[in-house]
Scaffold this active site. Structure first.
Site: not given
Length: 584
Positions: A305-307
């Site tokens: 995801g956004s990591v």
């Protein structure tokens, strides 16, 4: 004639039976004495065991200790051992009972109920051990015992051992043939136990034993024999990089949170070593592969995801001039349609803090337009497509890996078409993107230390029994990894904004005693069941980074994820342990 023929037939049958019996006896006593039946039973060993009573003092396998030399999987204790034949003798039970702090009745009751050597579960002092042994009572000894702690501490990292003939033959065929090892020898099956098995494999047990008849009475008098080579070098100790206190704290926090699938990994930034690693679910020792609990989820890639926006931000800072002064329409999603959450117009910095998908979908397309392999290039620089664990030459082992079960992450599959939508999805850590918690922790450590990338070590050295070093694992740079210091410093500011900014996705961590910088991630893995992988990856303290920490709750509903609570509690606990350490 008929009776004569019947006699001949009967004699022939009896002869065949006798020949079969003789052949069977020859098979048992002469031919297959060390590998009988399809189970490969060593009949000689089994026979000796049948008429022997013994107490194993040390199983002879190498041991694991933490960075301070504290045992991780075992403990040593000075204990009293009593052999069953002692009950038939006269001995000063009152004096012995006083040494172990129990009544004479209780001590003798334990002995009377024993059919094999019994250990009195009360640790004695070295002086008491000498006093007891000075009495020279047959069948009674005070000895240092090595006791297994049950295998649940750092179980995924340290791993499992067990009896496995196929593995024994594969690894040690010659030593088996020469009689150095037996089919009963335990081998490492997973984790560090497997990786370091060649160093840990037991040479010889240390034990007290005596031979008995069918009734359990001494066969050759009252002498108890000690077996075991008094070798100052073996068994070895594997000195891990774990900190026992921090490992214990992280395990308790993860378990008390109710996190069922996922875990946490804590990396020391200065040395780039694992200080704590917890994977869940726990290992089912009866059926370790039955529910998948045996797999170390901190070494397995998952959708981040956004990591992963950290990778896109890195590439944008280095490849897109003036990107820090750009603004982005965050009222739309990555497909240009109205977003579920209208975030308005945001700067590059605020887009990272508030995790705007539209911004990073666009940036991904911009950098790919310059070079179609740009995303993969920067993923590699940050260590997300190469195994993070230490590997190299160790004596005759050319490609020794401390973490052989580790899998490397990926950005694209071979058959993925890099369409604009695919690039946008990839840029926010979806589609085919995978990264392991260890890789993400290593990425945060790289940024925290200013751009230098190193391989992660879980073991510092292998030590002889006397404490001297057999092999030391050097700090090694990560091949193809590392970013410019200037870029790392800008990323540090972005990661700080995630926690400091009012609308930052890591705002919860602003109240921690250690200032945190990091990035959240919510990866959708099932639209139908509304399941996500919930991440937070970061480092702390912010000014002089000491630790990188990644926590992930896998395949969970967003509102039920334990990630943030676990991350918060771990940082708090690490701070308290560090303060205690300073006061010592």
């Amino acid at each position: 004639m008929k009776p004569y023929k019947r006699m001949k037939k009967l004699a022939f049958i009896l002869l065949c039976f006798m020949l079969i019996l003789v052949a069977r006896l020859a098979q048992i006593q002469l031919i297959q004495t060390e590998s009988f039946s399809r189970h490969h039973i060593n009949l000689i060993e089994a026979s000796v065991r049948q008429r022997t009573q013994e107490m194993v003092i040390d199983d002879g396998r190498g041991k694991f200790v933490d960075q301070n030399g504290e045992p991780l999987t075992h403990h040593s204790s000075l204990s009293l051992v009593m052999f069953p034949f002692l009950k038939e003798l006269k001995w000063p039970s009152d004096k012995v009972a006083s040494f172990v702090g129990m009544s004479e009745y209780t001590l003798k009751d334990k002995l009377n109920k024993a059919s094999e050597p019994v250990v009195i579960e009360k640790e004695i002092t070295e002086a008491e051990m000498k006093s007891i042994n000075s009495l020279k009572i047959p069948g009674l000894f005070a000895v240092p015992l090595q006791k297994d702690d049950g295998g649940h501490f750092a179980e995924h990292l340290i791993g499992l051992t067990g009896q496995n003939r196929d593995l024994l033959v594969e690894r040690y065929d010659e030593r088996l043939k020469e009689g150095e090892l037996s089919t009963q020898t335990s081998v490492g099956i997973t984790g560090l136990q497997s990786a370091f098995d060649e160093f840990l494999i037991q040479e010889e047990e240390s034990k007290l034993l005596y031979h008995v008849d069918r009734q359990g009475n001494p066969l050759f008098g009252l002498n108890v024999k000690y077996t075991g080579a008094p070798n100052p070098f073996y068994p070895v100790k594997v000195k891990t990089t774990l900190n026992k206190e921090k490992q214990s704290a992280v395990e308790k926090i993860v378990d008390s949170s109710g996190l069922k699938q996922g875990g946490a990994v804590l990396v020391n930034i200065e040395n780039n070593t694992v200080e704590a690693l917890v994977s869940r679910p726990e290992i089912n020792e009866v059926k370790p592969y039955g529910d998948g609990g045996v797999y170390n989820r901190m070494l397995i890639p998952y959708t981040p995801g956004s990591v992963f926006k950290t990778v896109i931000a890195t590439a944008a800072l280095e490849q897109l001039p003036n990107v820090e002064n750009r603004t982005f329409n965050c009222s739309t999603n990555i497909y240009g349609k109205k977003a579920q959450k209208d975030q308005g117009t945001l700067s590059f910095h605020d887009s990272f803090a508030e995790s705007c998908n539209a911004t990073f979908g666009q940036l991904g397309k911009d950098i790919t337009a310059k070079d179609e392999h740009m995303i993969e290039t920067y993923a590699k620089k940050l260590g997300l497509t190469t195994k993070a664990g230490w590997s190299g030459e160790v004596f005759h082992l050319q490609n020794f890996a401390q973490l052989p079960e580790e899998k490397k992450g990926m950005v694209w599959t071979d058959n993925t078409t890099k369409s604009p939508n695919a690039i946008s999805q990839t840029s926010i850590g979806q589609l085919n993107v995978k990264a392991s918690p260890l890789e993400l922790a290593n990425m945060m450590a790289t940024i925290g230390r200013g751009g230098k990338a190193y391989e992660v070590r879980a073991v510092d050295k292998i030590q002889y029994k006397n404490g001297n070093t057999l092999f030391s694992f050097p700090k090694q740079e990560l091949e193809g990894g590392g970013i410019k210091r200037e870029t790392a410093e800008k990323l540090q500011m972005l990661l700080t904004g995630v926690v400091e900014e009012e609308k930052g996705t890591g705002r919860r961590f602003a109240s921690l005693p250690y200032e945190v910088a990091g990035k959240s991630g919510t990866a959708q893995i099932s639209d139908k069941k509304a399941l996500v992988n919930k991440w937070f990856a970061g480092y702390f303290p912010r000014e002089n980074p000491k630790y990188a920490l990644v926590v992930v709750d896998l395949s969970v509903k967003d509102e039920e994820a334990k990630t943030n609570g676990v991350f918060y509690d771990i940082v708090n606990n690490v701070y308290e342990l560090d303060q205690q350490s300073k006061r010592k």
